[in-house]
Design an enzyme around this catalytic site. Structure first.
Site, PDB file in Angstrom:
ATOM      1  N   PRO A  43       0.834  -1.203   0.000  1.00  0.00           N
ATOM      2  CA  PRO A  43       0.000   0.000   0.000  1.00  0.00           C
ATOM      3  C   PRO A  43       0.869   1.253   0.000  1.00  0.00           C
ATOM      4  O   PRO A  43       1.822   1.364   0.775  1.00  0.00           O
ATOM      5  CB  PRO A  43      -0.800  -0.130   1.295  1.00  0.00           C
ATOM      6  CG  PRO A  43      -0.831  -1.597   1.572  1.00  0.00           C
ATOM      7  CD  PRO A  43       0.500  -2.103   1.103  1.00  0.00           C
ATOM      8  N   GLU A  44       0.553   2.187  -0.901  1.00  0.00           N
ATOM      9  CA  GLU A  44       1.300   3.431  -0.996  1.00  0.00           C
ATOM     10  C   GLU A  44       0.447   4.570  -0.446  1.00  0.00           C
ATOM     11  O   GLU A  44      -0.598   4.320   0.161  1.00  0.00           O
ATOM     12  CB  GLU A  44       1.715   3.664  -2.455  1.00  0.00           C
ATOM     13  CG  GLU A  44       2.568   2.522  -3.006  1.00  0.00           C
ATOM     14  CD  GLU A  44       2.947   2.694  -4.467  1.00  0.00           C
ATOM     15  OE1 GLU A  44       3.017   3.846  -4.950  1.00  0.00           O
ATOM     16  OE2 GLU A  44       3.163   1.670  -5.145  1.00  0.00           O
TER      17      GLU A  44
END
Length: 274
Positions: free
Chosen positions: A2-3
């Site tokens: 996840p960014e």
């Protein structure tokens, strides 16, 4: 992993539910995910603490609790933090459960088991590994065209490597660095300090635009990512280069290509990103 858009989306969804609730208890099924303090002390300290706020710094979630404590979460590759009803079936990859005083639960699920938790006094936040060294937030007022220009001017690394450097800009990862560089029309192997002023501006605008669009789409679900309510994002439907090898570029029609460096892939258009 996840960014920024995914972590921001998780933050926003659980922030709608958690503040004002009290943690009644916690069960840890995989002790290694607890970095500080010990798992036993973690469970003891978190009980009877009220959730005051939920925030984000880079790819870290920061959940502020009463008595000056902060729960720091890094989801790493496949971590999910989901607010759910108690009666919902439990995934076999559930490694931590917080029991809330409204009868719901906050569950941590992680197939790869790389995610990590810290429970620290607010004054000790900078002692959390990686948190104190984070660079500027790309959607903040501190991230300006001048900041970016000065940062690029002093760097001789490639643009892709620089965008992934969390000490420079916090929150970008493999997906969005590829999308940003395509949007800006810049080759990922271009040396950072060779950009012209118009190219710097194009990169600056692409960073903001891509991240804002991804947040509006509630993130990119290409593997395990879901938001804090267990829902997938939709930005994967708008990806222009990431994971699109062989497909025609939406801008020029040439097939998207992939570069490999170590275990990391980079996707780009040889026509638009010369």
């Amino acid at each position: 992993m996840p960014e920024l858009p995914e972590v921001e989306t998780i933050k926003r969804t659980i922030k709608e539910k958690l503040p004002g609730l009290t943690i009644c208890g916690a069960d840890i099924f995989l002790p290694k995910i607890i970095q500080r303090p010990s798992p036993e002390e973690f469970c003891r300290l978190v009980v009877d603490k009220k959730v005051l706020d939920v925030d984000r710094r880079g790819k870290y979630l920061l959940i502020s609790l009463s008595r000056g404590l902060v729960l720091v979460v890094h989801l790493r590759m496949t971590g999910q933090l989901i607010y759910t009803a108690t009666e919902e079936p439990r995934s076999r990859h559930t490694h931590l459960i917080f029991y809330l005083d409204n009868g719901h639960q906050l569950r941590y699920i992680d197939v790869r088991q790389f995610g990590r938790f810290w429970l620290v006094p607010e004054k000790d936040l900078q002692a959390v590994s990686g948190l104190k060294d984070l660079g500027v937030e790309p959607l903040s007022r501190e991230f300006t065209l001048d900041f970016l220009a000065k940062g690029l001017k002093s760097r001789r690394t490639t643009l892709k490597s620089l965008l992934l450097e969390q000490t420079f800009i916090a929150g970008l990862g493999n997906i969005y660095s590829d999308e940003v560089l395509h949007r800006a029309g810049l080759h990922p192997s271009r040396t950072a300090n060779t950009l012209t002023p118009p190219e710097v501006r194009a990169l600056f605008e692409a960073i903001r635009t891509v991240l804002e669009e991804a947040i509006s789409s509630r993130g990119t679900s290409v593997r395990d990512y879901v938001d804090g309510m267990g829902r997938a994002g939709t930005f994967q439907e708008k990806l222009r280069v990431y994971g699109q090898k062989g497909k025609p570029c939406t801008r020029c029609g040439r097939p998207i290509e992939r570069l490999r460096s170590g275990n990391r892939s980079t996707y780009y258009c040889p026509g638009c990103q010369k």
